[in-house]
Design a protein around this motif. Structure first.
Motif, PDB file in Angstrom:
ATOM      1  N   ARG A 202       0.833  -1.211   0.000  1.00  0.00           N
ATOM      2  CA  ARG A 202       0.000   0.000   0.000  1.00  0.00           C
ATOM      3  C   ARG A 202       0.863   1.255   0.000  1.00  0.00           C
ATOM      4  O   ARG A 202       0.464   2.307  -0.489  1.00  0.00           O
ATOM      5  CB  ARG A 202      -0.896   0.035   1.241  1.00  0.00           C
ATOM      6  N   LEU A 203       2.031   1.153   0.605  1.00  0.00           N
ATOM      7  CA  LEU A 203       2.895   2.328   0.741  1.00  0.00           C
ATOM      8  C   LEU A 203       3.233   2.921  -0.616  1.00  0.00           C
ATOM      9  O   LEU A 203       3.317   4.143  -0.778  1.00  0.00           O
ATOM     10  CB  LEU A 203       4.200   1.961   1.469  1.00  0.00           C
ATOM     11  N   ALA A 204       3.443   2.064  -1.618  1.00  0.00           N
ATOM     12  CA  ALA A 204       3.833   2.542  -2.949  1.00  0.00           C
ATOM     13  C   ALA A 204       2.740   3.401  -3.561  1.00  0.00           C
ATOM     14  O   ALA A 204       3.021   4.345  -4.310  1.00  0.00           O
ATOM     15  CB  ALA A 204       4.163   1.364  -3.859  1.00  0.00           C
ATOM     16  N   ALA A 205       1.484   3.106  -3.245  1.00  0.00           N
ATOM     17  CA  ALA A 205       0.370   3.880  -3.800  1.00  0.00           C
ATOM     18  C   ALA A 205       0.046   5.102  -2.945  1.00  0.00           C
ATOM     19  O   ALA A 205      -0.349   6.141  -3.471  1.00  0.00           O
ATOM     20  CB  ALA A 205      -0.874   2.989  -3.915  1.00  0.00           C
ATOM     21  N   ASP A 206       0.240   4.985  -1.623  1.00  0.00           N
ATOM     22  CA  ASP A 206      -0.245   6.031  -0.710  1.00  0.00           C
ATOM     23  C   ASP A 206       0.787   7.090  -0.350  1.00  0.00           C
ATOM     24  O   ASP A 206       0.429   8.217  -0.007  1.00  0.00           O
ATOM     25  CB  ASP A 206      -0.739   5.395   0.602  1.00  0.00           C
ATOM     26  N   VAL A 207       2.071   6.718  -0.371  1.00  0.00           N
ATOM     27  CA  VAL A 207       3.096   7.607   0.178  1.00  0.00           C
ATOM     28  C   VAL A 207       4.035   8.051  -0.933  1.00  0.00           C
ATOM     29  O   VAL A 207       4.738   7.233  -1.537  1.00  0.00           O
ATOM     30  CB  VAL A 207       3.900   6.907   1.301  1.00  0.00           C
ATOM     31  N   TRP A 208       4.044   9.366  -1.205  1.00  0.00           N
ATOM     32  CA  TRP A 208       4.941   9.880  -2.240  1.00  0.00           C
ATOM     33  C   TRP A 208       6.390   9.654  -1.819  1.00  0.00           C
ATOM     34  O   TRP A 208       6.764   9.878  -0.676  1.00  0.00           O
ATOM     35  CB  TRP A 208       4.703  11.377  -2.463  1.00  0.00           C
ATOM     36  N   GLY A 209       7.199   9.187  -2.762  1.00  0.00           N
ATOM     37  CA  GLY A 209       8.604   8.912  -2.474  1.00  0.00           C
ATOM     38  C   GLY A 209       8.881   7.441  -2.226  1.00  0.00           C
ATOM     39  O   GLY A 209      10.040   7.021  -2.164  1.00  0.00           O
ATOM     40  N   ILE A 210       7.808   6.631  -2.075  1.00  0.00           N
ATOM     41  CA  ILE A 210       7.991   5.189  -1.912  1.00  0.00           C
ATOM     42  C   ILE A 210       7.474   4.498  -3.165  1.00  0.00           C
ATOM     43  O   ILE A 210       6.303   4.632  -3.520  1.00  0.00           O
ATOM     44  CB  ILE A 210       7.242   4.661  -0.671  1.00  0.00           C
ATOM     45  N   GLY A 211       8.335   3.802  -3.836  1.00  0.00           N
ATOM     46  CA  GLY A 211       7.948   3.019  -5.001  1.00  0.00           C
ATOM     47  C   GLY A 211       7.902   1.545  -4.656  1.00  0.00           C
ATOM     48  O   GLY A 211       8.053   1.150  -3.490  1.00  0.00           O
ATOM     49  N   PHE A 212       7.718   0.741  -5.680  1.00  0.00           N
ATOM     50  CA  PHE A 212       7.607  -0.697  -5.450  1.00  0.00           C
ATOM     51  C   PHE A 212       8.865  -1.263  -4.794  1.00  0.00           C
ATOM     52  O   PHE A 212       8.780  -2.114  -3.904  1.00  0.00           O
ATOM     53  CB  PHE A 212       7.341  -1.423  -6.774  1.00  0.00           C
ATOM     54  N   LYS A 213      10.022  -0.804  -5.227  1.00  0.00           N
ATOM     55  CA  LYS A 213      11.268  -1.409  -4.720  1.00  0.00           C
ATOM     56  C   LYS A 213      11.407  -1.205  -3.212  1.00  0.00           C
ATOM     57  O   LYS A 213      11.785  -2.125  -2.487  1.00  0.00           O
ATOM     58  CB  LYS A 213      12.471  -0.834  -5.471  1.00  0.00           C
ATOM     59  N   THR A 214      11.103  -0.001  -2.740  1.00  0.00           N
ATOM     60  CA  THR A 214      11.173   0.245  -1.293  1.00  0.00           C
ATOM     61  C   THR A 214      10.119  -0.584  -0.570  1.00  0.00           C
ATOM     62  O   THR A 214      10.393  -1.215   0.459  1.00  0.00           O
ATOM     63  CB  THR A 214      10.963   1.742  -1.000  1.00  0.00           C
ATOM     64  N   ALA A 215       8.891  -0.573  -1.113  1.00  0.00           N
ATOM     65  CA  ALA A 215       7.823  -1.364  -0.495  1.00  0.00           C
ATOM     66  C   ALA A 215       8.178  -2.850  -0.490  1.00  0.00           C
ATOM     67  O   ALA A 215       7.884  -3.573   0.467  1.00  0.00           O
ATOM     68  CB  ALA A 215       6.504  -1.135  -1.242  1.00  0.00           C
ATOM     69  N   ASP A 216       8.829  -3.306  -1.547  1.00  0.00           N
ATOM     70  CA  ASP A 216       9.212  -4.715  -1.651  1.00  0.00           C
ATOM     71  C   ASP A 216      10.275  -5.072  -0.615  1.00  0.00           C
ATOM     72  O   ASP A 216      10.234  -6.145  -0.002  1.00  0.00           O
ATOM     73  CB  ASP A 216       9.727  -4.992  -3.063  1.00  0.00           C
ATOM     74  N   THR A 217      11.223  -4.173  -0.405  1.00  0.00           N
ATOM     75  CA  THR A 217      12.245  -4.391   0.625  1.00  0.00           C
ATOM     76  C   THR A 217      11.598  -4.511   2.002  1.00  0.00           C
ATOM     77  O   THR A 217      11.933  -5.388   2.805  1.00  0.00           O
ATOM     78  CB  THR A 217      13.261  -3.222   0.621  1.00  0.00           C
ATOM     79  N   ILE A 218      10.646  -3.613   2.269  1.00  0.00           N
ATOM     80  CA  ILE A 218       9.929  -3.655   3.546  1.00  0.00           C
ATOM     81  C   ILE A 218       9.130  -4.952   3.654  1.00  0.00           C
ATOM     82  O   ILE A 218       9.125  -5.617   4.701  1.00  0.00           O
ATOM     83  CB  ILE A 218       9.002  -2.430   3.676  1.00  0.00           C
ATOM     84  N   ALA A 219       8.453  -5.335   2.565  1.00  0.00           N
ATOM     85  CA  ALA A 219       7.623  -6.548   2.573  1.00  0.00           C
ATOM     86  C   ALA A 219       8.462  -7.775   2.905  1.00  0.00           C
ATOM     87  O   ALA A 219       8.039  -8.644   3.679  1.00  0.00           O
ATOM     88  CB  ALA A 219       6.935  -6.715   1.221  1.00  0.00           C
ATOM     89  N   GLN A 220       9.651  -7.855   2.317  1.00  0.00           N
ATOM     90  CA  GLN A 220      10.522  -8.999   2.607  1.00  0.00           C
ATOM     91  C   GLN A 220      10.957  -8.982   4.069  1.00  0.00           C
ATOM     92  O   GLN A 220      11.033 -10.021   4.717  1.00  0.00           O
ATOM     93  CB  GLN A 220      11.730  -8.970   1.666  1.00  0.00           C
ATOM     94  N   ALA A 221      11.229  -7.768   4.592  1.00  0.00           N
ATOM     95  CA  ALA A 221      11.671  -7.658   5.985  1.00  0.00           C
ATOM     96  C   ALA A 221      10.577  -8.086   6.958  1.00  0.00           C
ATOM     97  O   ALA A 221      10.870  -8.565   8.056  1.00  0.00           O
ATOM     98  CB  ALA A 221      12.113  -6.226   6.281  1.00  0.00           C
ATOM     99  N   VAL A 222       9.300  -7.903   6.565  1.00  0.00           N
ATOM    100  CA  VAL A 222       8.207  -8.289   7.473  1.00  0.00           C
ATOM    101  C   VAL A 222       7.634  -9.659   7.124  1.00  0.00           C
ATOM    102  O   VAL A 222       6.613 -10.075   7.674  1.00  0.00           O
ATOM    103  CB  VAL A 222       7.073  -7.231   7.489  1.00  0.00           C
ATOM    104  N   GLY A 223       8.287 -10.367   6.181  1.00  0.00           N
ATOM    105  CA  GLY A 223       7.945 -11.769   5.959  1.00  0.00           C
ATOM    106  C   GLY A 223       6.956 -12.060   4.853  1.00  0.00           C
ATOM    107  O   GLY A 223       6.402 -13.168   4.799  1.00  0.00           O
ATOM    108  N   ILE A 224       6.681 -11.129   3.936  1.00  0.00           N
ATOM    109  CA  ILE A 224       5.802 -11.429   2.796  1.00  0.00           C
ATOM    110  C   ILE A 224       6.547 -12.368   1.853  1.00  0.00           C
ATOM    111  O   ILE A 224       7.673 -12.068   1.448  1.00  0.00           O
ATOM    112  CB  ILE A 224       5.400 -10.137   2.043  1.00  0.00           C
ATOM    113  N   PRO A 225       5.973 -13.510   1.450  1.00  0.00           N
ATOM    114  CA  PRO A 225       6.691 -14.463   0.584  1.00  0.00           C
ATOM    115  C   PRO A 225       7.055 -13.858  -0.768  1.00  0.00           C
ATOM    116  O   PRO A 225       6.326 -13.035  -1.327  1.00  0.00           O
ATOM    117  CB  PRO A 225       5.684 -15.614   0.407  1.00  0.00           C
TER     118      PRO A 225
END
Length: 750
Positions: A202-225
């Motif tokens: 959701r961050l990539a859509a809601d927060v300016w300055g966050i794209g998929f790559k940043t959101a993906d890094t966060i997702a991996q850190a919180v355990g998204i497969p």
């Protein structure tokens, strides 16, 4: 609040590095910061060293001057700079000494407290002041000059800082930078941690300055497969948005799947079903589009929804304008041109050339028309003539351009008021326009200058606002770079048989004396520019990138002001082929800032990430923000910093449109320095003097239409700095291929 960096392991055979030690210090000054890598060089004070500052290097982005830091790292001896402390990680701590507290409070960290008030607060409460703010903020009224209103504001700012820092401890543990953590907190508040943990994409859509790559890094850190459908669908939409950033309105499905495979690191057997699901859920639109050429195969196009809607809407809107039964300029259908043109010549003092006559007649008798041509071919005088004749018939005329500079130029040319597209349409928060098909503009003639830089989304908003029966004249140079945003609307209109058009080709005699005009046309036809013999076109040759960067700064700061009397900040613009690199816009901005707006102890400044903002800085807006100013402030708007207030934690910019805009310190990622900008970002603007660094470091960007666009931005002077080899490559290399768009097809086949 901890900042984490990747630990470094020694290579086999190398000795183990020294054990980490902890250094407590106050950050006094940042001397260098690289925004891309996070590498920072700073000077700090410790209790032991007093006024003798120490040098620390490492990942310090986000730390603010005045903060007390607990630094973890190692002492090193640099062969050139001597003893340094190399930082692995750091946390901020509250200062304990009178001097440290005064510096901390006066640094602009807490809104409502500046250096003078910090002195008073520390003078009254001593080292107990931080406890008072935390536990008894109502007592701050004891300080002279602090009333209840200001006291309340300081207490609220302190609580917000505390809340943000608590969120940051978690966010930085999953790889989020300080600046983005603030944005996440402002978007989600107390739900920040929960959102990051459960819905990171959701961050990539809601927060300016966050794209998929940043959101993906966060997702991996919180355990998204890695192979989760949620991740793959987000990656597909990211791939399409990357395509839009490259100018494409859609991507052919095979291209999309191949690109997504590389980005996501998963196979097409997972990607194709996810794409099917996205299409079913209307997250994307699939549509077969005829390929270029009569016998070409159909392209399976995949669109993000906004671009599909906009492309269809622009085509429909232009057809409706063309086919409208009413005509708001009906008087020109049977005008006596043998009388009108001599009257016009008397009015303007100049006769129209045959091509210009054709364009004037077309604009006033066709409800949609395109006027294109290169510099010196008379587009401006043609536009002025169209406006003069329309005004003589009491027509309601609306003049518009994509940028503030272009709008000012259009107003000066015609003597009529002109506005930017955004201001004309009065875009509201969220991007909706006040004027649209349900509330059209009050206009008989709408003239759009510099229309080559109008992208698909903006053109859609504009076409909707033109009343049926009015005339729309689009003016621009189709040989320039296409718009920064997706689409190439002007080229598509010229590729659609149904749109009437005139192309001006004759260079007027007066323009033939200009090196800018002559060389722009030479470059456009693949010929090497003449770099000698003209008083307004120069080449300073040098082969090394570092030398080219230094020479560019010298040309701007010293040589042009000395020889031509031009102001280096107001009148001279550096246009670089690309942002990165030694001679790119990013590095040149840092050097030009030091040359033109250096640090002064008596003037406040504010560092944000790798940038430091000072009064007098030339800056540009990086995104559309509909909530700022009277009618929003938009990507590409340029201005000058007129004030920096540490107490109010804000910075003020006076834009080219003469509007003062305030930015809170946590909004400064919306601004970048604009002493040097990329040629892409210069579209639609015009400057007295342009300096273009050309080096082999920008090899992949050296294209004919890029150089042509840069040259045509100058009114009085062009200076090329760099290698003859790079110049030859730019002239020799044709522009990139056409973008994936279907507007011309939709216009020809409604």
């Amino acid at each position: 609040m901890m900042r984490f960096v990747t630990s470094r392991s020694p290579h086999p055979g190398q000795p183990e590095p020294p054990r980490p030690v902890v250094l407590e210090a106050v950050l006094e000054r940042v001397t260098y910061a690289n925004e891309d890598t996070g590498y920072t060089v700073a000077r700090v004070a410790t209790e032991r060293t007093g006024n003798d500052l120490l040098t620390v290097v490492g990942a310090l982005l986000g730390a603010q001057v005045g903060e007390s830091l607990k630094l973890t790292g190692r002492w090193r001896s640099h062969p050139k700079y001597g003893k340094q402390f190399e930082v692995d990680s750091y946390s901020t701590v509250l200062p304990a000494t009178i001097q440290g507290i005064r510096r901390y409070l006066g640094s602009g960290m807490i809104k409502g407290i500046g250096p003078v008030m910090a002195d008073r607060m520390v003078g009254h409460f001593g080292t107990d002041i931080l406890r008072v703010i935390e536990e008894e903020p109502q007592r701050l009224v004891e300080v002279p000059g602090l009333g209840p209103k200001r006291t309340k504001r300081i207490g609220e700012a302190w609580e917000e800082q505390k809340a943000i820092k608590e969120v940051m401890v978690f966010l930085q543990g999953v790889g989020v930078s300080t600046s983005l953590a603030v944005r996440i907190y402002k978007q989600y508040g107390d739900r920040s941690v929960e959102t990051v943990q459960k819905e990171p994409y959701r961050l990539a859509a809601d927060v300016w300055g966050i794209g998929f790559k940043t959101a993906d890094t966060i997702a991996q850190a919180v355990g998204i497969p890695h192979d989760s459908p949620e991740r793959i669908k987000a990656g597909l939409q990211y791939t399409l948005s990357e395509g839009a950033d490259d100018g494409h309105c859609f991507l052919p499905e095979p291209n999309l799947v191949t690109a997504a495979e590389k980005i996501l690191g998963v196979g097409r057997e997972l990607i194709v079903p996810a794409l099917d699901e996205l299409a079913r859920d209307e997250g994307v639109v699939r549509e077969p589009i005829p390929g270029p050429g009569e016998d070409a195969a159909t392209i399976p196009a995949v669109y993000l929804v906004p671009f599909h809607r906009a492309e269809r809407s622009v085509a429909r809107g232009l057809r409706e304008l063309l086919d409208a039964k009413q005509d708001r300029l009906a008087a020109f259908a049977d005008v006596d041109w043998d009388k009108a043109l001599p009257w016009l010549k008397k009015r303007t003092g100049q006769a129209l050339a045959p091509e210009q006559e054709e364009a004037v007649k077309l604009a006033l008798t066709s409800r949609v028309a395109v006027l294109t041509g290169g510099p010196g071919c008379g587009k401006s005088f043609t536009v002025r003539s169209v406006v003069e004749l329309a005004a003589a018939k009491k027509a309601r005329i609306v003049l518009v351009a994509p940028t503030g500079r272009a709008a000012k130029r259009l107003a000066e040319l015609t003597g009529h008021e002109a506005a930017t597209v955004h201001r004309l349409l009065q875009l509201q928060p969220g991007g909706d326009a006040k004027y649209d098909q349900d509330n059209p503009l009050d206009a008989d003639l709408v003239v759009v200058d510099e229309s080559s830089m109008v992208d698909l989304i903006l053109m859609n908003k504009l076409v909707k606002a033109v009343p049926r029966g009015a005339h729309l004249l689009l003016v621009g140079d189709v040989d320039q770079l296409p718009s920064v945003g997706a689409g190439e609307v002007l080229a598509d209109l010229l590729g659609a048989e149904v749109i009437p058009r005139v192309r001006l080709t004759k260079i007027f005699r007066q323009a033939q004396q200009s090196g800018i005009v002559v060389n722009a046309h030479r470059v456009n036809t693949g010929e090497h520019p003449h770099t000698r013999g003209y008083p307004d076109f120069f080449l300073f040759p040098c082969d090394e990138q570092e030398e080219a960067a230094e020479l560019t700064v010298d040309v701007v700061a010293n040589r042009i002001p000395r020889k031509f009397g031009l102001d280096p900040r107001r009148d001279v613009q550096v246009l670089a082929p690309m942002h990165r690199g030694v001679a790119g816009a990013g590095a040149l901005n840092a050097q030009l800032q030091e040359a033109l707006t250096p640090h002064r102890d008596d003037r406040p400044e504010r560092r944000y990430g790798g940038r430091v903002f000072r009064v007098g800085d030339k800056v540009t807006q990086l995104r559309n923000n509909y909530d700022k100013g009277e009618a929003g402030v938009f990507n590409g708007t340029v201005g000058v910093v007129t004030a920096v207030s540490l107490e109010d934690q804000s910075l003020t910019v006076l834009t080219d449109e003469d509007e003062s805009i305030d930015y809170a310190f946590d909004e400064l990622d919306e601004l970048a320095h604009a002493y040097a900008i990329t040629i892409h970002r210069s579209q639609g603007s015009e400057y007295p003097a342009v300096v273009i660094p050309l080096t082999t470091g920008a090899w992949m960007m050296l294209r004919r239409n890029l150089l042509y666009t840069g040259i045509t931005r100058a009114k009085k002077l062009v200076v090329l700095v760099g290698s003859r080899r790079a110049l030859a490559a730019a002239v020799r290399t044709a522009g990139a291929g056409r973008r994936h768009t279907a507007l011309a097809h939709r216009l020809n086949h409604p």
